[in-house]
Write a protein that holds these residues in place. Structure first.
Motif, PDB file in Angstrom:
ATOM      1  N   UNK A 290       0.811  -1.230   0.000  1.00  0.00           N
ATOM      2  CA  UNK A 290       0.000   0.000   0.000  1.00  0.00           C
ATOM      3  C   UNK A 290       0.837   1.270   0.000  1.00  0.00           C
ATOM      4  N   UNK A 291       2.157   1.116  -0.089  1.00  0.00           N
ATOM      5  CA  UNK A 291       3.052   2.286  -0.109  1.00  0.00           C
ATOM      6  C   UNK A 291       4.075   2.087  -1.220  1.00  0.00           C
ATOM      7  N   UNK A 292       4.087   3.022  -2.154  1.00  0.00           N
ATOM      8  CA  UNK A 292       5.016   2.971  -3.282  1.00  0.00           C
ATOM      9  C   UNK A 292       5.779   4.284  -3.336  1.00  0.00           C
ATOM     10  N   UNK A 293       7.032   4.220  -3.683  1.00  0.00           N
ATOM     11  CA  UNK A 293       7.878   5.410  -3.662  1.00  0.00           C
ATOM     12  C   UNK A 293       8.245   5.794  -5.092  1.00  0.00           C
ATOM     13  N   UNK A 294       7.926   7.033  -5.431  1.00  0.00           N
ATOM     14  CA  UNK A 294       8.189   7.578  -6.756  1.00  0.00           C
ATOM     15  C   UNK A 294       9.276   8.634  -6.634  1.00  0.00           C
ATOM     16  N   UNK A 295      10.207   8.655  -7.574  1.00  0.00           N
ATOM     17  CA  UNK A 295      11.253   9.670  -7.502  1.00  0.00           C
ATOM     18  C   UNK A 295      12.280   9.535  -8.589  1.00  0.00           C
ATOM     19  N   UNK A 296      13.385  10.226  -8.388  1.00  0.00           N
ATOM     20  CA  UNK A 296      14.476  10.192  -9.345  1.00  0.00           C
ATOM     21  C   UNK A 296      15.804  10.027  -8.627  1.00  0.00           C
ATOM     22  N   UNK A 297      16.656   9.121  -9.112  1.00  0.00           N
ATOM     23  CA  UNK A 297      17.947   8.891  -8.472  1.00  0.00           C
ATOM     24  C   UNK A 297      19.072   9.602  -9.210  1.00  0.00           C
ATOM     25  N   UNK A 298      20.102  10.004  -8.483  1.00  0.00           N
ATOM     26  CA  UNK A 298      21.310  10.533  -9.111  1.00  0.00           C
ATOM     27  C   UNK A 298      22.486   9.638  -8.715  1.00  0.00           C
ATOM     28  N   UNK A 299      23.381   9.429  -9.657  1.00  0.00           N
ATOM     29  CA  UNK A 299      24.577   8.615  -9.372  1.00  0.00           C
ATOM     30  C   UNK A 299      25.516   9.311  -8.409  1.00  0.00           C
ATOM     31  N   UNK A 300      25.560  10.632  -8.531  1.00  0.00           N
ATOM     32  CA  UNK A 300      26.694  11.374  -7.982  1.00  0.00           C
ATOM     33  C   UNK A 300      26.303  12.199  -6.771  1.00  0.00           C
ATOM     34  N   UNK A 301      26.489  11.593  -5.593  1.00  0.00           N
ATOM     35  CA  UNK A 301      26.207  12.280  -4.342  1.00  0.00           C
ATOM     36  C   UNK A 301      27.460  12.410  -3.516  1.00  0.00           C
ATOM     37  N   UNK A 302      27.448  11.770  -2.337  1.00  0.00           N
ATOM     38  CA  UNK A 302      28.590  11.853  -1.446  1.00  0.00           C
ATOM     39  C   UNK A 302      29.857  11.242  -2.007  1.00  0.00           C
ATOM     40  N   UNK A 303      29.710  10.330  -3.002  1.00  0.00           N
ATOM     41  CA  UNK A 303      30.901   9.733  -3.601  1.00  0.00           C
ATOM     42  C   UNK A 303      31.761  10.802  -4.274  1.00  0.00           C
ATOM     43  N   UNK A 304      31.149  11.912  -4.692  1.00  0.00           N
ATOM     44  CA  UNK A 304      31.911  13.004  -5.311  1.00  0.00           C
ATOM     45  C   UNK A 304      32.744  13.729  -4.256  1.00  0.00           C
ATOM     46  N   UNK A 305      32.157  13.932  -3.078  1.00  0.00           N
ATOM     47  CA  UNK A 305      32.907  14.564  -1.981  1.00  0.00           C
ATOM     48  C   UNK A 305      34.052  13.646  -1.560  1.00  0.00           C
ATOM     49  N   UNK A 306      33.788  12.348  -1.559  1.00  0.00           N
ATOM     50  CA  UNK A 306      34.842  11.382  -1.238  1.00  0.00           C
ATOM     51  C   UNK A 306      35.963  11.451  -2.266  1.00  0.00           C
ATOM     52  N   UNK A 307      35.613  11.621  -3.538  1.00  0.00           N
ATOM     53  CA  UNK A 307      36.615  11.759  -4.610  1.00  0.00           C
ATOM     54  C   UNK A 307      37.469  13.004  -4.371  1.00  0.00           C
ATOM     55  N   UNK A 308      36.829  14.112  -3.998  1.00  0.00           N
ATOM     56  CA  UNK A 308      37.571  15.343  -3.690  1.00  0.00           C
ATOM     57  C   UNK A 308      38.557  15.082  -2.559  1.00  0.00           C
ATOM     58  N   UNK A 309      38.065  14.426  -1.503  1.00  0.00           N
ATOM     59  CA  UNK A 309      38.935  14.119  -0.362  1.00  0.00           C
ATOM     60  C   UNK A 309      40.135  13.267  -0.786  1.00  0.00           C
ATOM     61  N   UNK A 310      39.866  12.235  -1.564  1.00  0.00           N
ATOM     62  CA  UNK A 310      40.919  11.273  -1.903  1.00  0.00           C
ATOM     63  C   UNK A 310      41.900  11.796  -2.949  1.00  0.00           C
ATOM     64  N   UNK A 311      41.437  12.629  -3.873  1.00  0.00           N
ATOM     65  CA  UNK A 311      42.266  13.033  -5.008  1.00  0.00           C
ATOM     66  C   UNK A 311      42.787  14.461  -4.941  1.00  0.00           C
ATOM     67  N   UNK A 312      42.174  15.308  -4.107  1.00  0.00           N
ATOM     68  CA  UNK A 312      42.544  16.722  -4.123  1.00  0.00           C
ATOM     69  C   UNK A 312      42.943  17.265  -2.756  1.00  0.00           C
ATOM     70  N   UNK A 313      42.831  16.446  -1.702  1.00  0.00           N
ATOM     71  CA  UNK A 313      42.923  17.038  -0.364  1.00  0.00           C
ATOM     72  C   UNK A 313      43.849  16.269   0.569  1.00  0.00           C
TER      73      UNK A 313
END
Length: 515
Positions: A290-313
């Motif tokens: 009786x409960x369905x979830x509608x929405x849109x997903x994005x690939x690029x969330x916190x993994x981008x901040x992690x990339x900044x940390x690992x590659x630039x900081x």
């Protein structure tokens, strides 16, 4: 004595376990990270046994930290990332690593499915947009490009199914994870015959379908001892992390929108029956019947901040170690030095292609507007803003279906940052409410567990468990700045479709031969 519950969230880059009292109070929590491997271009895979170990270790950690007895655990309940695929042989051993949602190697076959194989009608029945993230697309790729593995496979399962197979020696899949495969008919609550035929598999090669409220018993005594639980501890099979995040923040009424940024991200709202989009832009996944979830997903969330940390900081990470604080806290403090809009520097966060709103696995990340005046701190702020800009464009598409949201409830790892929370309020131009407990998927899992085990009459019990919240109102001066930049951000990504495709072809051709 049975007054404690464990929520286990199997995420893309880490697994979390949270021990709750029945009133929702957090007693103990633990997390364990594992790598997302990219051995060849467009791949994104993991070792399923590392993830199984993380489940065991985190549960053991919360049991040890709390000091409670195994008999005091009422149940454990699962939340899990969607769209993963593991091919299993007849003896129950994996033939492939865990192929995650971020793996784009089925790109060509996803396009063929969409353009030539009735993909849109399959989406309308299954609720999973046609994209390389989808296990349906991955299966078609395996069948055609990895035929020897495909032919050996006795079962095709997700990472959550792998964990429950090891713990309970059962192949079961809940309606929620199944509804994110592209193989599950939302109206029939069964496998979709046309999707199976296109994938080249039979229902026997998939797990037994069960409701999200299904209770697993008979925990393997070896794993029970390792986790500090009793073999009689019931486990609720649970649901996907996305739908449980909505439940965990209490966004289960019409007009209430949950905005989540974990490793990836999503905008979601709950409806009472399956709904799909004529333009194919949004997903529809099960929470309960009786409960369905509608929405849109994005690939690029916190993994981008992690990339900044690992590659630039590197220097900032060392500073954080010396100070004994999170490296992410150091980076957000640096970003705070820069005015909203990062002095005209825009970042498109498509480092893993993109799902909503572009649905383009070939999309590439970029900084746009760089000048000699821009420094590292501008780039860090632009990255944080770019993630929110992109999430907001998903909400714009959803507004066409649902109208203006009545409330925005935000959750996920990003919610630990006051800067990022305020950024969302300013970019969305709407008050953003953030529960004090950021582990919404774990809380959602235990709320579902209470309902599944008869300890709650409905999911509404969550309203008494969310606890205190932080509210961030938009700052009008900052809203005005972002409103100027948003149309530019959107136009750039729309204009670069051909360039994204050409660069993707170049990278597949040359990176694979030189890496």
């Amino acid at each position: 004595m049975n007054s404690y519950m464990i929520g286990i969230d199997i995420g893309t880059t880490s697994t979390k376990a949270v021990l709750f009292e029945k009133n929702g109070m957090v007693i103990a929590k633990a997390s364990e990270e594992y790598p997302l491997l990219t051995p060849v271009p467009d791949s994104a895979v993991q070792n399923p046994d590392e993830i199984l170990s993380a489940v065991i270790h985190t549960v053991k950690a919360v049991m040890s930290e709390s000091g409670i007895l195994p008999e005091q655990v009422l149940f454990a309940s699962f939340s899990s990332a969607m769209h993963s695929l593991i091919a299993m042989d007849a003896s129950g051993l994996p033939l492939t690593p865990c192929i995650t949602w971020a793996d784009n190697r089925s790109n060509v076959w996803a396009r063929k499915l969409k353009e030539e194989l009735n993909g849109h009608e399959i989406y309308r029945r299954t609720g999973t947009p046609i994209h390389p993230m989808s296990p349906l697309s991955k299966l078609i790729w395996l069948k055609n490009d990895q035929k020897s593995i495909f032919d050996q496979a006795a079962k095709f399962i997700s990472i959550r199914e792998y964990v429950t197979l090891r713990l309970f020696n059962q192949y079961v899949v809940d309606h929620s994870i199944a509804s994110a495969t592209g193989l599950f008919n939302l109206q029939q609550l069964d496998w979709d015959q046309e999707a199976l035929e296109i994938a080249g598999i039979t229902p026997e090669q998939l797990s037994q379908l069960v409701p999200t409220t299904h209770v697993l018993t008979g925990l393997d005594p070896h794993y029970a001892k390792e986790m500090g639980l009793s073999p009689s501890t019931p486990f609720v099979v649970g649901a996907s992390d996305g739908v449980l995040s909505n439940l965990g923040v209490g966004a289960i009424h019409p007009g209430e929108v949950a905005a989540t940024i974990g490793t990836s991200g999503a905008i979601r709202t709950v409806v009472d029956k399956p709904v799909t989009d004529v333009k194919g832009r949004t997903f529809c996944y099960a929470l309960t019947e009786n409960h369905w979830v509608v929405g849109g997903p994005v690939n690029n969330g916190g993994m981008i901040f992690r990339w900044v940390r690992d590659e630039m900081a590197a220097s900032e990470v060392e500073t954080a170690k010396r100070l004994g604080i999170s490296s992410y806290d150091v980076l957000t403090r640096i970003a705070e030095r820069v005015a909203p809009g990062a002095d005209g520097l825009l970042f498109h966060p498509y480092l893993s292609g993109e799902r909503a709103p572009l649905w383009n696995p070939d999309a590439k990340g970029s900084f746009f507007g760089l000048t000699l005046q821009h420094k590292k701190e501008h780039m860090i702020r632009a990255v944080l803003e770019g993630v929110i800009f992109n999430l907001y464009t998903v909400l714009l598409a959803m507004k066409e279906q649902m109208g203006q949201p009545s409330r925005i409830l935000a959750t996920g790892g990003f919610a630990r940052s006051p800067l990022w929370r305020q950024m969302m309020a300013d970019i969305f131009d709407q008050e953003v409410v953030v529960p004090e407990s950021f582990e919404s998927s774990c809380l959602g899992a235990v709320v579902l567990g209470l309902y599944a085990t008869g300890h709650a009459d409905s999911l509404e019990v969550v309203s008494s468990m969310v606890g205190t919240t932080h509210a961030h109102s938009p700052n009008q001066d900052q809203v005005d700045i972002y409103q100027e930049l948003l149309p530019i951000f959107i136009r750039i990504s729309r204009k670069l479709t051909e360039e994204y495709e050409d660069l993707a072809k170049f990278q597949r051709k040359y990176i694979s031969t030189t890496s």
